[in-house]
Design an enzyme around this catalytic site. Sequence first.
Site, short mmCIF file in Angstrom:
data_model
loop_
_atom_site.label_atom_id
_atom_site.label_comp_id
_atom_site.label_asym_id
_atom_site.label_seq_id
_atom_site.Cartn_x
_atom_site.Cartn_y
_atom_site.Cartn_z
N THR A 145 0.84 -1.21 0.00
CA THR A 145 0.00 0.00 0.00
C THR A 145 0.87 1.26 0.00
O THR A 145 0.50 2.26 -0.59
CB THR A 145 -0.94 0.05 1.21
OG1 THR A 145 -0.18 -0.12 2.41
CG2 THR A 145 -2.01 -1.03 1.12
N HIS A 170 0.07 -16.71 -4.51
CA HIS A 170 -1.14 -16.40 -5.28
C HIS A 170 -0.81 -16.05 -6.71
O HIS A 170 -1.62 -15.45 -7.41
CB HIS A 170 -1.92 -15.27 -4.61
CG HIS A 170 -2.55 -15.68 -3.32
ND1 HIS A 170 -3.09 -14.81 -2.42
CD2 HIS A 170 -2.71 -16.92 -2.77
CE1 HIS A 170 -3.55 -15.47 -1.38
NE2 HIS A 170 -3.33 -16.75 -1.57
N ASN A 172 1.51 -5.06 11.33
CA ASN A 172 0.28 -4.79 10.60
C ASN A 172 -0.33 -3.47 11.05
O ASN A 172 -0.25 -3.12 12.24
CB ASN A 172 -0.73 -5.94 10.80
CG ASN A 172 -1.64 -6.07 9.59
OD1 ASN A 172 -1.19 -6.22 8.46
ND2 ASN A 172 -2.93 -5.97 9.84
P1 NAD Z 1 -11.05 -20.84 -0.91
O1 NAD Z 1 -11.24 -21.83 0.17
O2 NAD Z 1 -12.05 -20.76 -2.00
O3 NAD Z 1 -9.65 -20.99 -1.60
C1 NAD Z 1 -8.67 -21.68 -0.94
C2 NAD Z 1 -8.07 -22.43 -2.06
O4 NAD Z 1 -6.87 -22.96 -1.64
C3 NAD Z 1 -9.02 -23.57 -2.48
O5 NAD Z 1 -9.21 -23.47 -3.89
C4 NAD Z 1 -8.27 -24.81 -2.13
O6 NAD Z 1 -8.37 -25.80 -3.14
C5 NAD Z 1 -6.84 -24.30 -2.11
N1 NAD Z 1 -6.05 -25.10 -1.17
C6 NAD Z 1 -6.43 -25.56 0.01
N2 NAD Z 1 -5.43 -26.28 0.55
C7 NAD Z 1 -4.42 -26.23 -0.35
C8 NAD Z 1 -3.13 -26.77 -0.38
N3 NAD Z 1 -2.67 -27.51 0.63
N4 NAD Z 1 -2.36 -26.53 -1.46
C9 NAD Z 1 -2.82 -25.77 -2.46
N5 NAD Z 1 -4.03 -25.22 -2.50
C10 NAD Z 1 -4.81 -25.48 -1.44
O7 NAD Z 1 -10.75 -19.45 -0.25
P2 NAD Z 1 -10.89 -18.07 -0.99
O8 NAD Z 1 -10.95 -17.07 0.08
O9 NAD Z 1 -12.02 -18.20 -1.95
O10 NAD Z 1 -9.55 -17.79 -1.83
C11 NAD Z 1 -9.07 -18.71 -2.78
C12 NAD Z 1 -7.74 -18.25 -3.29
O11 NAD Z 1 -7.92 -17.24 -4.28
C13 NAD Z 1 -6.97 -17.63 -2.17
O12 NAD Z 1 -5.62 -17.98 -2.30
C14 NAD Z 1 -7.16 -16.15 -2.47
O13 NAD Z 1 -6.14 -15.39 -1.93
C15 NAD Z 1 -7.09 -16.18 -3.96
N6 NAD Z 1 -7.57 -14.93 -4.53
C16 NAD Z 1 -6.75 -14.23 -5.38
C17 NAD Z 1 -7.18 -13.04 -5.93
C18 NAD Z 1 -6.30 -12.27 -6.81
O14 NAD Z 1 -6.71 -11.29 -7.40
N7 NAD Z 1 -5.03 -12.70 -6.87
C19 NAD Z 1 -8.45 -12.55 -5.64
C20 NAD Z 1 -9.25 -13.29 -4.77
C21 NAD Z 1 -8.80 -14.48 -4.23
N1 APR Z 2 1.63 -1.46 6.70
C1 APR Z 2 1.19 -2.51 7.45
N2 APR Z 2 -0.04 -3.05 7.30
C2 APR Z 2 -0.83 -2.51 6.36
C3 APR Z 2 -0.45 -1.43 5.53
C4 APR Z 2 0.85 -0.90 5.74
N3 APR Z 2 1.32 0.13 5.03
N4 APR Z 2 -1.47 -1.12 4.70
C5 APR Z 2 -2.46 -1.99 4.99
N5 APR Z 2 -2.08 -2.81 5.99
C6 APR Z 2 -2.82 -3.93 6.57
C7 APR Z 2 -4.31 -3.73 6.64
O1 APR Z 2 -4.63 -3.15 7.89
C8 APR Z 2 -4.84 -5.15 6.51
O2 APR Z 2 -4.96 -5.76 7.78
O3 APR Z 2 -2.61 -5.03 5.71
C9 APR Z 2 -3.73 -5.89 5.74
C10 APR Z 2 -4.14 -6.20 4.30
O4 APR Z 2 -5.13 -7.22 4.36
P1 APR Z 2 -5.95 -7.57 3.04
O5 APR Z 2 -6.40 -6.33 2.39
O6 APR Z 2 -6.97 -8.59 3.44
O7 APR Z 2 -4.86 -8.22 2.06
P2 APR Z 2 -4.30 -9.72 2.15
O8 APR Z 2 -4.30 -10.20 3.57
O9 APR Z 2 -3.04 -9.75 1.42
O10 APR Z 2 -5.41 -10.56 1.32
C11 APR Z 2 -5.15 -11.95 1.08
O11 APR Z 2 -7.03 -12.07 -0.42
O12 APR Z 2 -8.33 -11.32 -2.16
C12 APR Z 2 -7.28 -12.14 -1.81
O13 APR Z 2 -5.67 -12.85 -3.31
C13 APR Z 2 -6.04 -11.75 -2.53
O14 APR Z 2 -3.79 -12.19 -1.79
C14 APR Z 2 -5.02 -11.58 -1.42
C15 APR Z 2 -5.65 -12.32 -0.28
#
Ligand code: NAD
Ligand code: APR
Length: 238
Positions: free
Chosen positions: A28, A119, A208
């Site tokens: 961020t 991811h 955090n």
């Molecule tokens: P979810 O439970 O749908 O996804 C968890 C995923 O992790 C499941 O598909 C499951 O099959 C997989 N998983 C579980 N155990 C695993 C293992 N041991 N090894 C590999 N994969 C395993 O939860 P969710 O909140 O829907 O998120 C799914 C994933 O999509 C998360 O990693 C999330 O961060 C990612 N995501 C990415 C973006 C993006 O823009 N990059 C956006 C949203 C979600």
């Molecule tokens: N320094 C420290 N902490 C911060 C800062 C900063 N500058 N800016 C934001 N944060 C904290 C926020 O307070 C929040 O708790 O970082 C955290 C970000 O959390 P999320 O927005 O949920 O992001 P993340 O945990 O990476 O999400 C996990 O969700 O949608 C999926 O694939 C996507 O990888 C992502 C996953």
Amino acid sequence: EDSDLARFSLWLRQSKFTVVLTGAGMSTESGIPDFRSKDGWWRQIDPQKVATVNALENHYDLFHQFYQFRIRGLEKCQPHRGHYILAEWEENGLIHSIATQNVDGFHQQAGSKQVYELHGSIRKIRCQNCELPADADAFLEGKGCNTCGGKLRPDVVLFGEMLPQYTWNNALHAIQKADLVVVIGTSLQVYPVNQLPAISKGKTVLINAESTDQDQMFDLVVRGKAGEILQQVNEILF
Ligand code: NAD
Ligand code: APR
């Protein structure tokens, strides 16, 4: 406060094998929105509409618009001081590796070598049908796969998709070996990455900006901004 940072610095010095786990909060300060903070992505857009396989297959225009916008936004941003400090710490043996949920590639851009992209990466594009890599421009221009005509998509893990198994296993192995795990900028809301801190048998530190539902399980919680905290700790260390 200062004594916490002094304690953290001491643990970093004493640790033989430190693994860092980062989330969107690590980027961020580079100008990239996170997901769940007050101005995060999921406050403006429903992730189910853009970040799922269903969105990719049945609402490609919305899916494409979302990732095109994020890729374009990335072009104007770069790693911040905190990314560079983590790369320096790897260089001088203070940390072993970084497992990241981020798809922006900033850790590698700042010089980190051992980075597990749990991811995936928004910088890599592949065909959803034949899985062949495609170049980002083809995706940005809304083109289809030039081999099979299939839909192009960023190589990121969409909700409901499996994490890259090889990368996941490497990160899991590193966390299991670590005697210090430093978690930075993540709400720890998403499975299975949010299971990693509890797997660690070593000391755990959370840096955090806001509280998470796992705060109480950490040996040390430092409330603040990643870039600022890393800068302060770096000044104590060197
Ligand atoms: P979810 O439970 O749908 O996804 C968890 C995923 O992790 C499941 O598909 C499951 O099959 C997989 N998983 C579980 N155990 C695993 C293992 N041991 N090894 C590999 N994969 C395993 O939860 P969710 O909140 O829907 O998120 C799914 C994933 O999509 C998360 O990693 C999330 O961060 C990612 N995501 C990415 C973006 C993006 O823009 N990059 C956006 C949203 C979600
Ligand atoms: N320094 C420290 N902490 C911060 C800062 C900063 N500058 N800016 C934001 N944060 C904290 C926020 O307070 C929040 O708790 O970082 C955290 C970000 O959390 P999320 O927005 O949920 O992001 P993340 O945990 O990476 O999400 C996990 O969700 O949608 C999926 O694939 C996507 O990888 C992502 C996953």
